[in-house]
Design a protein around this motif. Structure first.
Motif, PDB file in Angstrom:
ATOM      1  N   PRO A  64       0.813  -1.226   0.000  1.00 38.14           N
ATOM      2  CA  PRO A  64       0.000   0.000   0.000  1.00 38.14           C
ATOM      3  C   PRO A  64       0.841   1.267   0.000  1.00 38.14           C
ATOM      4  O   PRO A  64       0.516   2.238  -0.677  1.00 38.14           O
ATOM      5  CB  PRO A  64      -0.819  -0.133   1.288  1.00 38.14           C
ATOM      6  CG  PRO A  64      -0.884  -1.608   1.546  1.00 38.14           C
ATOM      7  CD  PRO A  64       0.437  -2.128   1.092  1.00 38.14           C
ATOM      8  N   THR A  67       2.295   1.704  -3.429  1.00 36.66           N
ATOM      9  CA  THR A  67       1.250   2.113  -4.362  1.00 36.66           C
ATOM     10  C   THR A  67       0.916   3.595  -4.190  1.00 36.66           C
ATOM     11  O   THR A  67       0.733   4.323  -5.173  1.00 36.66           O
ATOM     12  CB  THR A  67      -0.024   1.277  -4.132  1.00 36.66           C
ATOM     13  OG1 THR A  67       0.289  -0.112  -4.320  1.00 36.66           O
ATOM     14  CG2 THR A  67      -1.121   1.683  -5.092  1.00 36.66           C
ATOM     15  N   GLU A  68       0.856   4.037  -2.948  1.00 41.96           N
ATOM     16  CA  GLU A  68       0.568   5.450  -2.683  1.00 41.96           C
ATOM     17  C   GLU A  68       1.699   6.337  -3.207  1.00 41.96           C
ATOM     18  O   GLU A  68       1.450   7.390  -3.808  1.00 41.96           O
ATOM     19  CB  GLU A  68       0.395   5.674  -1.186  1.00 41.96           C
ATOM     20  CG  GLU A  68       0.051   7.116  -0.830  1.00 41.96           C
ATOM     21  CD  GLU A  68      -0.126   7.329   0.660  1.00 41.96           C
ATOM     22  OE1 GLU A  68      -0.403   8.474   1.068  1.00 41.96           O
ATOM     23  OE2 GLU A  68       0.009   6.347   1.418  1.00 41.96           O
ATOM     24  N   LYS A  72       1.504   9.276  -6.137  1.00 43.96           N
ATOM     25  CA  LYS A  72       1.976  10.650  -5.931  1.00 43.96           C
ATOM     26  C   LYS A  72       2.998  11.029  -6.993  1.00 43.96           C
ATOM     27  O   LYS A  72       3.013  12.173  -7.478  1.00 43.96           O
ATOM     28  CB  LYS A  72       2.587  10.795  -4.536  1.00 43.96           C
ATOM     29  CG  LYS A  72       1.565  10.756  -3.409  1.00 43.96           C
ATOM     30  CD  LYS A  72       2.239  10.934  -2.055  1.00 43.96           C
ATOM     31  CE  LYS A  72       1.209  10.952  -0.935  1.00 43.96           C
ATOM     32  NZ  LYS A  72       1.843  11.102   0.403  1.00 43.96           N
ATOM     33  N   ASN A 213      -4.271   5.405 -13.648  1.00 46.49           N
ATOM     34  CA  ASN A 213      -4.441   6.412 -12.607  1.00 46.49           C
ATOM     35  C   ASN A 213      -5.749   7.172 -12.807  1.00 46.49           C
ATOM     36  O   ASN A 213      -5.814   8.380 -12.646  1.00 46.49           O
ATOM     37  CB  ASN A 213      -3.256   7.379 -12.623  1.00 46.49           C
ATOM     38  CG  ASN A 213      -3.124   8.139 -11.314  1.00 46.49           C
ATOM     39  OD1 ASN A 213      -3.349   7.583 -10.247  1.00 46.49           O
ATOM     40  ND2 ASN A 213      -2.758   9.400 -11.405  1.00 46.49           N
ATOM     41  N   THR A 216      -7.290   9.674  -9.941  1.00 41.78           N
ATOM     42  CA  THR A 216      -6.687  10.975  -9.747  1.00 41.78           C
ATOM     43  C   THR A 216      -6.704  11.809 -11.030  1.00 41.78           C
ATOM     44  O   THR A 216      -6.720  13.026 -10.985  1.00 41.78           O
ATOM     45  CB  THR A 216      -5.229  10.826  -9.277  1.00 41.78           C
ATOM     46  OG1 THR A 216      -4.537   9.947 -10.169  1.00 41.78           O
ATOM     47  CG2 THR A 216      -5.174  10.278  -7.877  1.00 41.78           C
TER      48      THR A 216
END
Length: 219
Positions: A64, A67-68, A72, A213, A216
Motif C-alpha cells: 500500500p 502504491t501510494e 503521488k 491512474n 486521480t
C-alpha cells in the motif's frame, strides 16, 4: 481479325495485367498489416480485470505504501514538459512502466525530423481512437520516444523528446485528449529494444504505457 498468334498475345497481356493488379493489391494489404489496430491497442493497454471473489488471493500483494508513493509520483509528472523531466524521473517512469500495460508502436518519422510519416499516420490515429475508448479514457498515459544507436547521445535524446511531443500534440489536437493525461518522455538510444542489433528498425519506436491512474486523473 486477330490471328492465332494475335489471340495468344492478347491473352498473355490480359494475364499479365491481372497478375499485376493482384500483386499490387497484395502489396497494399501487406503494407496495411504494418499498422496496429484500435482493438489491439485497447487490449494491450487495458488493465487486467480484478477478481470478484473475496477469498484468499494468490500471488504477491501490492505494498500500500509503495502504491501510494507511485500514485503521488504519477501526479507529480502530469502536465510536465518533456524537457523538464530529470534523468532520475525518467528512470522512475521506466521502472514503473515495466509492470504496467504497455505497447510498442513502430511509428516512423520523416528523416531527421519529428514529422509523423504518412505511412505511420494510421497507427497514430488508431492510438487516438483507443485512448478515447471507455476502457481507457481518463487514465494517465506515458508516451515514450526511443531511437536506435546511430548518432550521439545528445542528438538522440533531443530527437526522441521531439518525436514523443509530436505524438502528444497530434492526439491532443485530433482527439481532444487532455494534455495532463499524456506524459511524454524521451530515452534516446539508452533503452534499445534489441541491444544485439543497435541499428535495427525495431529500436526506433514509441512506447505507450497505461499508468492506471483514472481516479486521480479525473480530479
Amino acid at each position: 481479325m486477330l490471328g492465332v498468334s494475335g489471340k495468344r498475345f492478347s491473352v498473355l497481356l490480359s494475364a499479365v495485367a491481372i497478375g499485376a493488379v493482384f500483386l499490387f493489391g497484395l502489396a497494399q494489404a501487406r503494407a496495411g498489416d504494418d499498422n496496429v489496430t484500435e482493438d489491439q491497442i485497447v487490449r494491450a493497454l487495458a488493465a487486467p480485470k480484478k477478481p470478484l471473489t473475496r477469498g484468499l488471493s494468490i500471488g504477491r500483494q501490492a505494498d500500500p505504501a509503495a502504491t501510494e508513493a507511485e500514485g503521488k509520483f504519477v501526479q507529480s509528472i502530469r502536465g510536465r514538459a518533456t524537457r523538464s523531466l530529470s534523468t532520475a524521473e525518467r528512470e522512475e517512469i521506466a521502472t514503473i512502466a515495466k509492470d504496467k500495460p504497455n505497447i510498442d508502436l513502430e511509428i516512423t518519422f520523416d528523416y531527421n525530423s519529428a514529422n509523423i510519416s504518412a505511412k505511420s499516420l494510421p497507427s497514430v490515429q488508431a492510438l487516438g481512437r483507443a485512448l478515447t475508448n471507455p476502457d481507457l479514457k481518463g487514465s494517465t498515459f506515458i508516451v515514450a520516444g526511443h531511437t536506435d544507436a546511430a548518432g550521439g547521445e545528445g542528438y538522440n535524446q533531443d530527437l526522441s523528446e521531439r518525436r514523443a511531443d509530436a505524438i502528444k500534440r497530434y492526439l491532443m489536437q485530433s482527439y481532444g485528449i487532455a494534455p495532463a493525461d499524456l506524459v511524454t518522455v524521451g530515452y534516446g538510444k539508452s533503452k534499445l529494444k534489441d541491444p544485439n542489433q543497435p541499428l535495427a528498425e525495431v529500436n526506433r519506436r514509441v512506447q505507450v504505457v497505461n499508468m492506471e491512474n483514472k481516479a486521480t486523473a479525473s480530479k
